[in-house]
Design a protein around this motif. Structure first.
Motif, short mmCIF file in Angstrom:
data_model
loop_
_atom_site.label_atom_id
_atom_site.label_comp_id
_atom_site.label_asym_id
_atom_site.label_seq_id
_atom_site.Cartn_x
_atom_site.Cartn_y
_atom_site.Cartn_z
N LEU A 143 61.86 57.85 59.91
CA LEU A 143 62.37 58.98 60.58
C LEU A 143 63.26 58.83 61.74
CD1 LEU A 143 59.42 61.23 60.29
CD2 LEU A 143 61.22 60.96 58.51
N ALA A 144 63.29 57.50 62.31
CA ALA A 144 64.00 57.24 63.46
C ALA A 144 65.52 57.61 63.64
CB ALA A 144 63.69 55.85 64.13
N SER A 145 66.14 57.49 62.52
CA SER A 145 67.54 57.48 62.13
C SER A 145 68.25 58.93 62.29
CB SER A 145 67.92 56.53 61.20
OG SER A 145 67.69 57.09 59.98
N ASP A 146 67.19 59.65 62.07
CA ASP A 146 67.71 61.11 61.85
C ASP A 146 67.58 61.89 63.22
OD1 ASP A 146 67.93 63.99 61.36
OD2 ASP A 146 67.22 63.72 59.31
N PRO A 147 68.48 62.37 63.78
CA PRO A 147 68.40 62.85 65.13
C PRO A 147 67.95 64.41 65.00
CG PRO A 147 70.75 63.19 64.23
CD PRO A 147 69.81 62.23 63.27
N HIS A 148 67.79 64.84 63.83
CA HIS A 148 67.23 66.25 63.65
C HIS A 148 65.60 66.30 63.49
CE1 HIS A 148 71.30 67.54 63.70
NE2 HIS A 148 71.41 66.89 62.70
N ILE A 203 71.85 73.17 61.60
CA ILE A 203 70.63 72.07 61.28
C ILE A 203 69.60 72.57 62.19
CG2 ILE A 203 70.13 69.76 61.20
CD1 ILE A 203 73.08 69.29 60.35
N ARG A 204 68.42 72.57 61.67
CA ARG A 204 67.27 72.85 62.60
C ARG A 204 66.72 71.49 62.68
NH1 ARG A 204 63.94 77.19 59.28
NH2 ARG A 204 62.34 76.61 61.03
N GLN A 205 65.92 71.59 63.98
CA GLN A 205 65.06 70.44 64.35
C GLN A 205 63.78 70.69 63.50
OE1 GLN A 205 66.14 68.28 66.36
NE2 GLN A 205 64.37 67.02 66.88
N VAL A 206 63.40 69.46 63.14
CA VAL A 206 61.93 69.29 62.28
C VAL A 206 61.19 68.52 63.25
CG1 VAL A 206 60.97 68.39 60.35
CG2 VAL A 206 63.42 69.54 60.21
N ARG A 207 59.88 69.03 63.16
CA ARG A 207 59.13 68.36 64.08
C ARG A 207 57.83 67.90 63.08
NH1 ARG A 207 57.97 71.41 69.80
NH2 ARG A 207 60.15 71.25 70.48
N VAL A 208 57.67 66.54 63.05
CA VAL A 208 56.47 66.22 62.08
C VAL A 208 55.51 65.31 62.75
CG1 VAL A 208 56.59 64.26 60.41
CG2 VAL A 208 58.61 65.58 60.55
N LEU A 209 54.48 65.79 62.55
CA LEU A 209 53.15 65.13 63.06
C LEU A 209 52.48 64.29 62.14
CD1 LEU A 209 50.96 64.70 65.21
CD2 LEU A 209 49.71 66.98 64.59
#
Length: 79
Positions: free
Chosen positions: A33-38, A11-17
């Motif tokens: 989005l807070a509940s998704d650790p990724h 599972i990849r980390q996703v960075r959302v701006l």
């Protein structure tokens, strides 16, 4: 369709701006989005300040709603 769980290492980390001039929208998206650790989330209210945030944060996804400065941000991103 397989229902097998994806191994944590795949599972990849996703960075959302999010670039939006309404802080309440930023808070709503942050909570979604807070509940998704990724997912790592950043919010920027000013599209012109977003350029510094983009350089430092290196987002995977950029969400933008602020129409007033759309062309300015797009020209900086070479879109």
């Amino acid at each position: 369709m397989s229902t097998a769980a994806v191994p944590e290492s795949n599972i990849r980390q996703v960075r959302v701006l999010l670039v939006d001039d309404q802080p309440i929208i930023g808070e709503a998206v942050r909570r979604m989005l807070a509940s998704d650790p990724h997912v790592e989330f950043r919010y920027c209210a000013n599209p012109l300040d977003a350029m510094n945030t983009i350089a430092a944060f290196k987002p995977t996804v950029i969400l933008q709603r602020s129409e007033e400065h759309t062309s300015e941000l797009q020209s900086h991103l070479n879109l």
